[in-house]
Enzyme design. Sequence first.
Site, short mmCIF file in Angstrom:
data_model
loop_
_atom_site.label_atom_id
_atom_site.label_comp_id
_atom_site.label_asym_id
_atom_site.label_seq_id
_atom_site.Cartn_x
_atom_site.Cartn_y
_atom_site.Cartn_z
N GLU A 1 3.30 -3.99 9.36
CA GLU A 1 4.17 -3.26 8.51
C GLU A 1 4.69 -4.46 7.47
O GLU A 1 4.90 -4.07 6.28
CB GLU A 1 4.94 -2.46 9.23
CG GLU A 1 6.20 -1.95 8.57
CD GLU A 1 5.62 -0.96 7.53
OE1 GLU A 1 4.33 -0.63 7.39
OE2 GLU A 1 6.59 -0.47 6.69
N GLU B 1 2.46 -4.15 -1.22
CA GLU B 1 2.65 -2.94 -1.99
C GLU B 1 3.75 -3.44 -3.20
O GLU B 1 3.39 -3.02 -4.23
CB GLU B 1 3.51 -2.05 -1.04
CG GLU B 1 2.57 -1.03 -0.19
CD GLU B 1 3.26 -0.05 0.49
OE1 GLU B 1 4.28 -0.32 1.08
OE2 GLU B 1 3.22 1.06 0.01
N CYS C 1 0.37 13.93 -7.87
CA CYS C 1 1.11 14.28 -9.26
C CYS C 1 2.15 15.08 -8.80
O CYS C 1 2.34 15.43 -7.67
CB CYS C 1 0.40 15.12 -10.03
SG CYS C 1 -1.24 14.39 -10.40
N ARG D 1 6.14 10.78 -7.03
CA ARG D 1 4.80 11.15 -6.59
C ARG D 1 3.77 10.55 -7.71
O ARG D 1 2.47 10.87 -7.44
CB ARG D 1 4.99 12.59 -6.86
CG ARG D 1 5.74 13.26 -5.66
CD ARG D 1 5.82 14.76 -5.70
NE ARG D 1 4.33 15.23 -5.23
CZ ARG D 1 4.14 15.74 -4.13
NH1 ARG D 1 5.07 15.74 -2.95
NH2 ARG D 1 3.18 16.17 -3.58
N HIS E 1 -8.94 -17.35 16.54
CA HIS E 1 -10.45 -16.86 16.45
C HIS E 1 -10.99 -16.68 15.01
O HIS E 1 -11.80 -15.85 14.67
CB HIS E 1 -10.53 -15.33 17.06
CG HIS E 1 -10.37 -15.55 18.52
ND1 HIS E 1 -11.14 -16.05 19.35
CD2 HIS E 1 -9.13 -15.05 19.25
CE1 HIS E 1 -10.53 -15.76 20.90
NE2 HIS E 1 -9.11 -15.58 20.55
N LYS F 1 4.26 -4.11 3.46
CA LYS F 1 5.30 -4.13 2.37
C LYS F 1 5.21 -5.20 1.34
O LYS F 1 5.51 -4.72 0.28
CB LYS F 1 6.85 -4.35 3.13
CG LYS F 1 7.10 -3.18 4.20
CD LYS F 1 7.80 -2.12 3.44
CE LYS F 1 6.50 -0.82 3.19
NZ LYS F 1 6.45 -0.04 4.26
N LYS G 1 3.49 8.26 -3.84
CA LYS G 1 4.41 8.12 -2.67
C LYS G 1 3.59 9.08 -1.70
O LYS G 1 3.33 8.81 -0.38
CB LYS G 1 5.72 8.94 -2.84
CG LYS G 1 6.78 9.09 -1.74
CD LYS G 1 7.07 7.86 -1.08
CE LYS G 1 8.01 7.83 0.02
NZ LYS G 1 8.10 6.72 0.82
N TRP H 1 -0.16 10.96 -11.78
CA TRP H 1 -0.99 9.92 -10.73
C TRP H 1 -2.28 9.89 -11.19
O TRP H 1 -2.70 10.86 -10.41
CB TRP H 1 -0.48 9.65 -9.44
CG TRP H 1 -1.04 8.62 -8.80
CD1 TRP H 1 -0.50 7.24 -8.95
CD2 TRP H 1 -2.20 8.37 -7.97
NE1 TRP H 1 -1.29 6.44 -8.01
CE2 TRP H 1 -2.33 6.86 -7.50
CE3 TRP H 1 -3.47 9.13 -7.79
CZ2 TRP H 1 -3.45 6.52 -6.90
CZ3 TRP H 1 -4.63 8.58 -7.27
CH2 TRP H 1 -4.55 7.31 -6.70
N ASN I 1 -2.33 19.50 -9.63
CA ASN I 1 -2.27 18.34 -8.89
C ASN I 1 -3.65 18.15 -7.98
O ASN I 1 -3.83 19.40 -7.51
CB ASN I 1 -1.02 18.27 -8.03
CG ASN I 1 -0.82 17.37 -6.96
OD1 ASN I 1 -1.55 16.33 -6.97
ND2 ASN I 1 -0.15 17.30 -5.72
N GLY I 2 -4.30 17.35 -7.74
CA GLY I 2 -5.26 17.42 -6.96
C GLY I 2 -6.56 16.94 -7.84
O GLY I 2 -6.65 16.25 -8.87
O1 M6R Z 1 3.61 10.46 3.66
P1 M6R Z 1 2.62 9.67 4.86
O2 M6R Z 1 3.36 9.08 5.93
O3 M6R Z 1 1.47 10.74 5.39
O4 M6R Z 1 2.03 8.43 3.93
C1 M6R Z 1 1.01 7.78 4.62
C2 M6R Z 1 0.86 6.36 3.79
O5 M6R Z 1 0.43 6.68 2.39
C3 M6R Z 1 2.18 5.72 3.52
O6 M6R Z 1 2.97 5.39 4.59
C4 M6R Z 1 1.90 4.39 2.68
O7 M6R Z 1 1.27 3.27 3.28
C5 M6R Z 1 3.26 3.87 2.13
N1 M6R Z 1 3.14 3.55 0.92
C6 M6R Z 1 3.91 2.53 3.15
O8 M6R Z 1 4.94 2.06 2.44
#
Ligand code: M6R
Length: 628
Positions: free
Chosen positions: A497, A504, A2, A30, A520, A501, A623, A80, A106-107
Site C-alpha cells: 500500500e 499514484e 466519469c 471521478r 530471491h 501511494k 477515483k 475520464w 459514463n461507460g
Molecule cells: O472504489 P474501490 O475501493 O473499489 O477502488 C479500488 C481501487 O481502484 C482503488 O483502491 C485504487 O487503487 C486507489 N486509487 C488507491 O489509492
Amino acid sequence: MCGIVGYIGESTCGKPLEVCLQGLQRLEYRGYDSAGVALVNNQMTQVAVRKKAGRLSNLIDDIQRESLPEAIGAIGHTRWATNGAPSDVNAHPHTSSDGQIAIIHNGIIENANTLKIALQSEGYVFSSGTDTEVAAKLLGKIAQLVIEETGKPDLFEALRRMARMLTGAFTILAVDVRQPNIVVGARHDSPLVVGLGQGENFLGSDVAAFVAYTKEAMELGQDEAVCIDAHNVTVTDFYGNEVHDSHRFIIDWDATAAEKGGWDSFMNKEIHEDPAAVRETLLGRFNTKGDIVLDEVHIDEEDFRSIDKIIVVACGTASYAGLVAKYAIEHWVRIPVEIELAHEFRYRDPILTSRTLVVAISQSGETMDTLMALRHAREQGSKVLAICNTQGSTIPRESDAVLYTHAGPEIAVASTKAFVAQITATYLIGLYLAQVKGTMFRDEIHQIIEQLNAMPDKIQHVLDTQSEVVLEAAKAMKDAHSFLFLGRHVGYPVALEGALKLKEIAYTFTEGFAAGELKHGPIALVDAGEPVVIIVPSARGRNTLHNKVISAIEEVKARGAYTIVIAEENDPDVNKYADVIFWRPSCPTLLSPLVDVVPLQLFAMDIATLKGFDIDKPRNLAKSVTVE
Ligand code: M6R
C-alpha cells in the site's frame, strides 16, 4: 470514471447551471479530462451546450466570459477519457444531428462502431471520436421515429429503445428542447442515483452530485430507466414496465464532509480523518455485553457458522486491506482466506461452494472488476458480503449483505481513510466469525475488541508525533528515482500500500515486496543511496519475525541503501541500521497496519507536494473505475 449530474426544477432561473457546476465540482474526482453542460428551456430550438477540455475550472472560466441562457433543466459531465482523446470536441455533452437533444454518458458502448457504420450509411456525420456521439445521433434518430409513430415527442421512450440496442456499460442522461421539463436517464453496469427534492429532482453518478441540495436519495437498479420532472420520478425497465420498489435512503453525511474545510488538499484532510474512520466504523457494532452485533448484515448466524472458506475480491488499495484480513481472520477463525484481484478472479474458474463467503471490498461500490467478480461468485452459489463506503452504490446492492465502512466521503483519488476503515471492517467480520463459530474464547475476543477500540488514539498519536519526521524524510528523498518497500506478515500488505501511494501521486517507480523475497531477486536493485522503506514488526511475541526483518535491513544497509524504518517505540534494534525511523506506538501485531500505513500515506503526500504535483487528482487516474 466519469461524473454525471442532472437537474430539473420548477422555474426558469440560474439554479440548473449552479446545480450542475456544484455537482461537477464534487464529482470531479471521478474524472478530470474535460467537462461540459447542456441546458434546456421552453424557448430554445437547440440545446445550449458548453464544454471544455481540461479541468472543470476551464469550463467555469469560459461560462464566466460568455454566459449561458436561463434554463429549467440541465445535465453536466466531467470526463475520464476512455474513447477518444481528451479534447473540446470529445468532451460531453454530445448532441443529435438536429441539435435538439443532448446526452452525457459514463461507460463504454461496445457496439458503437457497428452502430456508427450503420448511421454513416444513412448520411449521419460525426465530429468526435467518441462512442457517446454515436449514442447521441442514434437517440436523435429514434426520438424522431417516436414522433412519427405517436405524433408527439417522448424522450423517455426513445432512450429506453436505444438502451435496448446498446451493449457494454453505460449510464446515459439526456435532455430534449421539445420536452424541456424532463431529464431522462438509463443505466446498465454503470452507476446512477436519484436525488429527491421539493419542486426539483436530481440525478447523479453518486450522491455527492446533489448532497448540497437534498439528503433524500433513491437507488436505481440494473437495466432501469428514469424520468424526472420537478415533482415526479418515474422508474421503468428498458421495456417501459414501471418499477415501484426502488430503495430510498437518507444520505448520512453532510455536504461539508466533501469539502476541504481549510486543508490544502483532500488527501491531507482524509489522512487526518484516519482515526475517525476507524472509530466510526466500530461505532454501534457491539451490544451491552461487548459482543459483536452485525444485524445490518442480513446473513443468518447459521449460514455464517457453516462458512468454511473466505475469498476476498477487490482491487488496488482495497485488495491490500483484504490481504491484511487474511492474516487476522485465518489466525482468529482457522479457516482459509484467499485474496484475489477481482479482475483475475472470474477468469480462472475459482472453486466456490455455498459454504464459501466471498467478501467484496470497495470504497466506491462501483469498481466494475469487483462487481463482475461478485456476480460470478453469486452465480456459482456463494454468498457475497460487501464492505463498502458508499451508500446507494451498485456493489452493496448486488451483494447478499453489506457492512458499511463509515469513513465519510473520500474525494482524493489516492485512498487513505477508506483503507483503514476497510481493514477495521474485516477485523469485525473475523471476530464475528470467531464469535459465532466459537473458535476463540469470548474474553479473548473482548480483549481484541478493546485493543481495536484503542487504535484511533494510536493513529492520532502517529499523526501528532511523526508528521514532522515524515516531512523531513520526504525532503531528503524527493528526488529519488525509485523506492523499495519491504514488509513481512501484516507488514507486507502495508508495504504494498505504501508503494502504491507513492506510485499514484508522486509518479515514482516503487515496488513493494515481502521482505523474505528480497534475497530471491529484488536485492539486485539495491545500490548506493537506494531508498528502502521497511516495516518492522514488534519484538514482543513476534521475536523471530522481528529478527528476520532486522536482518533484511542489515542486508540492504550493507549494500548502501538509505533505510526508512517503521518500528515500535523503544525498539533498540533498529537504531543502528536506520537512516530515518517512523515510530509506531505499541499495539498488537495483527492490528498494526492501522497505524503503520499512516506515515506512508503522509510520506507519499509530502513527496508529491514537494514535487509540485496535484495531490488529489493524479494524472491518468480516476477515483472510481467503472470500466473493466
Ligand atoms: O472504489 P474501490 O475501493 O473499489 O477502488 C479500488 C481501487 O481502484 C482503488 O483502491 C485504487 O487503487 C486507489 N486509487 C488507491 O489509492
